[in-house]
Design a protein around this motif. Structure first.
Motif, short mmCIF file in Angstrom:
data_model
loop_
_atom_site.label_atom_id
_atom_site.label_comp_id
_atom_site.label_asym_id
_atom_site.label_seq_id
_atom_site.Cartn_x
_atom_site.Cartn_y
_atom_site.Cartn_z
N UNK A 284 68.11 6.49 -8.09
CA UNK A 284 68.13 5.75 -9.36
C UNK A 284 69.55 5.46 -9.83
N UNK A 285 70.54 5.86 -9.06
CA UNK A 285 71.93 5.64 -9.46
C UNK A 285 72.46 4.31 -8.92
N UNK A 286 71.57 3.36 -8.67
CA UNK A 286 71.99 2.05 -8.17
C UNK A 286 72.28 1.10 -9.32
N UNK A 287 73.07 0.11 -9.06
CA UNK A 287 73.40 -0.89 -10.09
C UNK A 287 72.15 -1.59 -10.58
N UNK A 288 71.26 -1.97 -9.68
CA UNK A 288 70.03 -2.66 -10.09
C UNK A 288 69.18 -1.80 -11.01
N UNK A 289 69.00 -0.54 -10.64
CA UNK A 289 68.19 0.36 -11.46
C UNK A 289 68.85 0.54 -12.83
N UNK A 290 70.12 0.84 -12.84
CA UNK A 290 70.83 1.09 -14.10
C UNK A 290 70.80 -0.15 -14.99
N UNK A 291 70.99 -1.32 -14.43
CA UNK A 291 70.92 -2.55 -15.23
C UNK A 291 69.53 -2.74 -15.84
N UNK A 292 68.51 -2.28 -15.15
CA UNK A 292 67.14 -2.41 -15.66
C UNK A 292 66.88 -1.48 -16.84
N UNK A 293 67.42 -0.26 -16.80
CA UNK A 293 67.09 0.74 -17.83
C UNK A 293 68.21 0.97 -18.84
#
Length: 188
Positions: free
Chosen positions: A74-83
């Motif tokens: 969950x430490x990916x840019x895509x995941x972080x941008x989502x949450x």
């Protein structure tokens, strides 16, 4: 209203979470549920479900409290941008091996480096106040069972009650508007 879904097959992939989202939407439409105060919380496997739920339905959740559940995925840019617009209070046992504290440290580091407002606090800290939208707490003498300690934190219930989806979000810990200072503000 409080909803405690249970996974019958120890899996929280999209199907069961879509069902939970349907129940929440039904409750909003047919009961006096404030759609701006939906909180996702879970322990262990339920904490993993919390991370998945907020990424699948980020516009629905006002606050999340995953407990003893983190993965480097969950430490990916895509995941972080989502949450990134969801305040998160993550709890971790210092002696836990699944997940290890280093994994949670890494995830929180990636999230704060991306601008999410998550402050590390000590167990039992009395005054969390408005100093942060999210928190990270490590219980150094506990392993996986951190939920009792978490729910006994003096500020946890006030934190949950202040969750409101339309609250403005702070990025990179900046809370003041000063002349001549550029701020990163996002309104949706």
């Amino acid at each position: 209203f409080v909803l405690f879904p249970q996974s019958q097959n120890k899996s929280w992939f999209n199907g069961p979470l879509t069902t939970v989202q349907g129940i929440v939407n039904y409750m909003i439409a047919n009961n006096r549920v404030d759609k701006f105060r939906i909180i996702a919380a879970g322990l262990s496997g339920g904490g993993e479900a919390t991370w998945s739920f907020i990424s699948l339905f980020p516009k629905l959740v006002a606050e999340a409290t995953p407990i003893s559940a983190t993965t480097a995925a969950i430490a990916t840019t895509d995941y972080i941008n989502t949450v990134q617009d969801i305040p998160i209070w993550l709890s971790q046992g210092g002696l836990d091996v699944l997940p290890k504290q280093g994994t949670s440290d890494y995830v929180v580091s990636q999230m704060t480096n991306a601008g999410m407002d998550i402050r590390t606090v000590q167990p039992g800290e009395e005054e969390l106040g408005p100093l942060s939208e999210g928190f990270y707490i490590v219980y150094p003498t506990l392993a996986h069972n951190t939920w009792d300690a978490f729910y006994n934190e003096p500020f946890v219930w006030q934190y949950m009650l202040r969750a409101y989806k339309s609250n403005p979000h702070v990025y990179f810990g900046r809370r003041e508007f000063c002349p001549g200072t550029t701020l990163n503000v996002k309104l949706e």
